[in-house]
Design a protein around this motif. Structure first.
Motif, PDB file in Angstrom:
ATOM      1  N   LEU A   1       0.790  -1.309  -0.021  1.00 32.98           N
ATOM      2  CA  LEU A   1      -0.050   0.124   0.087  1.00 32.98           C
ATOM      3  C   LEU A   1       0.905   1.262   0.075  1.00 32.98           C
ATOM      4  N   TRP A   2       2.047   1.339   0.700  1.00 35.61           N
ATOM      5  CA  TRP A   2       2.996   2.277   0.670  1.00 35.61           C
ATOM      6  C   TRP A   2       4.236   2.010   1.340  1.00 35.61           C
ATOM      7  N   VAL A   3       5.284   2.474   1.088  1.00 38.90           N
ATOM      8  CA  VAL A   3       6.689   2.017   1.367  1.00 38.90           C
ATOM      9  C   VAL A   3       7.455   3.623   1.531  1.00 38.90           C
ATOM     10  N   THR A   4       8.070   3.745   2.695  1.00 40.96           N
ATOM     11  CA  THR A   4       9.074   4.699   2.812  1.00 40.96           C
ATOM     12  C   THR A   4      10.387   3.964   2.880  1.00 40.96           C
ATOM     13  N   ASN A   5      11.545   4.784   2.553  1.00 45.05           N
ATOM     14  CA  ASN A   5      12.822   4.300   2.547  1.00 45.05           C
ATOM     15  C   ASN A   5      13.642   5.300   3.512  1.00 45.05           C
ATOM     16  N   GLU A   6      12.975   5.980   4.277  1.00 44.94           N
ATOM     17  CA  GLU A   6      13.719   7.021   5.025  1.00 44.94           C
ATOM     18  C   GLU A   6      12.966   7.470   6.261  1.00 44.94           C
ATOM     19  N   THR A   7      13.815   7.799   7.294  1.00 51.79           N
ATOM     20  CA  THR A   7      13.230   8.491   8.478  1.00 51.79           C
ATOM     21  C   THR A   7      13.736   9.912   8.898  1.00 51.79           C
ATOM     22  N   PRO A   8      13.165  10.642   8.941  1.00 49.15           N
ATOM     23  CA  PRO A   8      11.758  10.891   8.983  1.00 49.15           C
ATOM     24  C   PRO A   8      11.277  10.801   7.612  1.00 49.15           C
ATOM     25  N   ALA A   9      10.030  10.247   7.261  1.00 48.60           N
ATOM     26  CA  ALA A   9       9.514  10.280   6.181  1.00 48.60           C
ATOM     27  C   ALA A   9       9.296  11.199   5.029  1.00 48.60           C
ATOM     28  N   ASP A  10       9.423  11.259   4.047  1.00 44.31           N
ATOM     29  CA  ASP A  10       9.344  12.372   2.981  1.00 44.31           C
ATOM     30  C   ASP A  10       8.008  12.336   2.396  1.00 44.31           C
TER      31      ASP A  10
ATOM     32  N   PRO B   1      16.492  -0.333   5.483  1.00 40.30           N
ATOM     33  CA  PRO B   1      17.014   0.497   6.789  1.00 40.30           C
ATOM     34  C   PRO B   1      16.376   2.009   6.972  1.00 40.30           C
ATOM     35  N   ARG B   2      15.853   2.198   8.093  1.00 42.00           N
ATOM     36  CA  ARG B   2      15.293   3.393   8.376  1.00 42.00           C
ATOM     37  C   ARG B   2      13.679   3.455   7.654  1.00 42.00           C
ATOM     38  N   GLY B   3      13.402   2.364   6.816  1.00 43.53           N
ATOM     39  CA  GLY B   3      12.108   2.596   6.211  1.00 43.53           C
ATOM     40  C   GLY B   3      10.826   1.964   7.034  1.00 43.53           C
TER      41      GLY B   3
ATOM     42  N   ALA C   1      -3.679  -6.651   7.916  1.00 45.94           N
ATOM     43  CA  ALA C   1      -3.029  -5.110   7.744  1.00 45.94           C
ATOM     44  C   ALA C   1      -1.817  -5.195   8.499  1.00 45.94           C
ATOM     45  N   VAL C   2      -0.711  -4.925   7.832  1.00 47.24           N
ATOM     46  CA  VAL C   2       0.654  -4.814   8.489  1.00 47.24           C
ATOM     47  C   VAL C   2       1.580  -3.576   8.197  1.00 47.24           C
ATOM     48  N   ILE C   3       1.918  -3.142   9.199  1.00 44.99           N
ATOM     49  CA  ILE C   3       3.029  -2.024   9.079  1.00 44.99           C
ATOM     50  C   ILE C   3       4.285  -2.555   9.663  1.00 44.99           C
ATOM     51  N   LEU C   4       5.490  -2.589   8.894  1.00 38.41           N
ATOM     52  CA  LEU C   4       6.624  -2.940   9.174  1.00 38.41           C
ATOM     53  C   LEU C   4       7.453  -1.591   9.173  1.00 38.41           C
TER      54      LEU C   4
END
Length: 177
Positions: free
Chosen positions: A43-52, A70-72, A167-170
């Motif tokens: 559904l959505w992916v981020t590759n950084e923290t904080p999220a862009d 990493p950090r995602g 529903a999963v948030i990793l």
């Protein structure tokens, strides 16, 4: 066939006003042939923290990867098929999921889906039920149940006659011992 949900992703237009970027069923659906009936919808992916939160690209459109960068983070749906209607190839499952955490022969002997992640996972059972098996013990999880899975070895076992939708948030985490 995978279950569908309406995915709504917000963003900003050129004037900085809030808008709906995507309203669809989640277009990145992966069937895992080594576990007949297992579907994963990113559904959505981020590759950084904080999220862009800038940009307009659909960040869910990428090759399947089991673990977050990493950090995602990863937000996905996982449909666990009834075991009476499926077959398993443990090595194939985790290769197709792009997992860096391969199950051992001891894990696979317990259950082909036994695995661990380098993440903290927040899960909600959307429909159906299944068993979350652990190294020691197991628990039945049903619609509405919420799970905080802290990088532990676990398996998803569906002994019912209907799929179980999670529903999963990793979130990337320091690997557990």
């Amino acid at each position: 066939m995978p279950m569908t949900v309406n995915r709504i992703v917000t963003g900003h237009n050129a004037e900085g006003k809030s808008t709906i970027l995507f309203s669809d069923n989640g277009t990145n659906v992966t069937h895992i042939p080594s576990w007949k009936g297992l579907y994963v919808t990113e559904l959505w992916v981020t590759n950084e923290t904080p999220a862009d939160n800038s940009g307009h690209e659909d960040r869910s459109l990428r090759p399947m990867r089991h673990d977050p960068a990493p950090r995602g983070t990863i937000f996905r749906l996982v449909e666990i098929p009834p075991e009476s209607q499926t077959s398993f190839d443990a090595a194939g499952i985790f290769n197709e999921l792009g997992s860096e955490n391969k199950p051992t022969s001891e894990d696979s002997a317990r259950h082909p889906s036994m695995h661990k992640t380098n993440s903290i996972d927040y899960l909600v059972v959307i429909s159906g039920e299944c068993i979350m098996g652990m190294d020691e013990g197991e628990i039945v999880v049903r619609q509405g149940d919420c799970i905080v899975q802290r990088g532990t070895n676990h398996a998803w076992i569906n002994k019912t006659d209907k799929p179980c939708l999670l529903a999963v948030i990793l979130i990337d985490a320091v690997p557990a011992p």
